[in-house]
Design an enzyme around this catalytic site. Sequence first.
Site, mmCIF file in Angstrom:
data_model
loop_
_atom_site.group_PDB
_atom_site.id
_atom_site.type_symbol
_atom_site.label_atom_id
_atom_site.label_comp_id
_atom_site.label_asym_id
_atom_site.label_seq_id
_atom_site.Cartn_x
_atom_site.Cartn_y
_atom_site.Cartn_z
ATOM 1 N N LYS A 160 -2.691 6.010 -4.367
ATOM 2 C CA LYS A 160 -4.037 6.737 -4.054
ATOM 3 C C LYS A 160 -3.517 8.285 -4.769
ATOM 4 O O LYS A 160 -2.598 8.150 -4.828
ATOM 5 C CB LYS A 160 -4.211 6.809 -2.633
ATOM 6 C CG LYS A 160 -4.002 5.796 -2.145
ATOM 7 C CD LYS A 160 -4.215 6.064 -0.619
ATOM 8 C CE LYS A 160 -3.806 4.780 0.683
ATOM 9 N NZ LYS A 160 -2.211 4.481 0.892
ATOM 10 N N ASP A 189 0.918 -1.577 0.380
ATOM 11 C CA ASP A 189 0.323 0.390 0.046
ATOM 12 C C ASP A 189 0.830 1.130 -0.089
ATOM 13 O O ASP A 189 1.932 1.515 1.003
ATOM 14 C CB ASP A 189 -0.660 0.303 1.589
ATOM 15 C CG ASP A 189 -1.847 0.794 1.271
ATOM 16 O OD1 ASP A 189 -3.017 0.994 -0.035
ATOM 17 O OD2 ASP A 189 -1.597 2.135 2.050
ATOM 18 N N TYR A 242 3.129 10.122 -1.029
ATOM 19 C CA TYR A 242 4.096 9.218 0.600
ATOM 20 C C TYR A 242 5.876 9.893 -0.024
ATOM 21 O O TYR A 242 6.679 9.386 0.164
ATOM 22 C CB TYR A 242 4.148 7.926 0.621
ATOM 23 C CG TYR A 242 2.473 6.931 0.870
ATOM 24 C CD1 TYR A 242 2.272 8.472 1.729
ATOM 25 C CD2 TYR A 242 2.236 6.466 0.631
ATOM 26 C CE1 TYR A 242 0.566 7.527 2.638
ATOM 27 C CE2 TYR A 242 1.582 5.762 2.363
ATOM 28 C CZ TYR A 242 0.613 6.373 2.441
ATOM 29 O OH TYR A 242 -0.568 6.243 2.845
ATOM 30 N N HIS A 292 -7.290 9.306 -1.982
ATOM 31 C CA HIS A 292 -7.352 9.589 -0.793
ATOM 32 C C HIS A 292 -7.532 9.780 1.190
ATOM 33 O O HIS A 292 -7.454 9.165 2.131
ATOM 34 C CB HIS A 292 -5.287 10.072 -0.767
ATOM 35 C CG HIS A 292 -4.553 9.841 0.253
ATOM 36 N ND1 HIS A 292 -3.006 9.354 0.081
ATOM 37 C CD2 HIS A 292 -4.753 9.262 1.298
ATOM 38 C CE1 HIS A 292 -2.248 8.956 0.755
ATOM 39 N NE2 HIS A 292 -3.298 8.991 1.750
#
Length: 273
Positions: A77, A47, A52, A110
């Site tokens: 996302k 994930d 990120y 998200h």
Amino acid sequence: MQSPLITLNNGIQIPQLGLGVFEEDFDISKTKDAVLYALKAGYRHIDTAAIYRNEEEVGKALKETDVPRHEIFITTKVWDTNQGYDKALKAYDASLKALKVDYIDLYLIHWPVKAHRKDTWRALEKIYEEGRVKAIGVSNYLVPHLKELETYANIIPAVNQIEHTPFCNMSDTAAYCKEIGTALESYAPLVRGLKRDHPTLVSVAKKYGKSTFQVLIRWALDQEIITIPKSSSPNRIKDNYEALSFRLDQEDLKKMSTLHEGTRVASDPMTYL
Ligand SMILES: NC(=O)c1ccc[n+]([C@@H]2O[C@H](COP(=O)([O-])OP(=O)(O)OC[C@H]3O[C@@H](n4cnc5c(N)ncnc54)[C@H](OP(=O)(O)O)[C@@H]3O)[C@@H](O)[C@H]2O)c1
């Protein structure tokens, strides 16, 4: 050890236990090795998210591993600033490029950004209808967000990824997801370690000869919830995966479900109404 699979509302199967790769300090130098280690340990579900900043690192691990792409389930996302119809379409292509893959297994909104969530969902539906993604879903959608989405969606989300732990027990959202056929996925299942010494967890963990971290993962797994504990330490990646090797009994599950106190490690989605 193989993770059980959960069948999503479009027939696609997702390994129930996956690896989260969000580094709180954005030290993405750890991501590639964490993913490679996890794949060695048996994980087949990773994930990530554009925000990120480590999709490229995940991509490097996918290139380096011997595990074939089709055996690995990848979630990413669309971030808030890339929401809206055209921007989300572009964001999907950017994620494909960063991950160096030709499809993503699960693409999520998200956060439910009010001004753009409807158009973003239309974009995800288009990507899905074109056969460029295996499944689409949402994240941080509570009941009001899901009810609103149902007024315009052609496709019901395959997954809703939310913070859902004994200490932030979103049982109403869980029940609603079940009702509409959306699989629930819990993020931050370890409460980022904040509850490692909680007396109830310690006593349950002791009973099974397991750690409080493994017991928290089990709380999700035993309720058919998909979950993605994060670690970049080889030993902890392995320990977390070993949560697959036991089950909590009903009494302990119930005991843990009474620990709700509203502790969150991420934002409250109700601020996105
Ligand atoms: N959709 C969203 O809005 C959203 C929000 C938050 C998170 N997520 C996803 O969910 C994943 C998991 O959530 P999270 O990373 O926030 O928190 P988490 O999984 O609850 O906790 C991760 C923390 O626990 C430590 N840890 C992991 N296993 C351990 C063990 N066995 N013993 C001791 N410490 C351990 C990790 O440190 P080490 O790495 O040093 O082991 C890290 O500091 C994320 O990585 C991300 O993929 C999604």
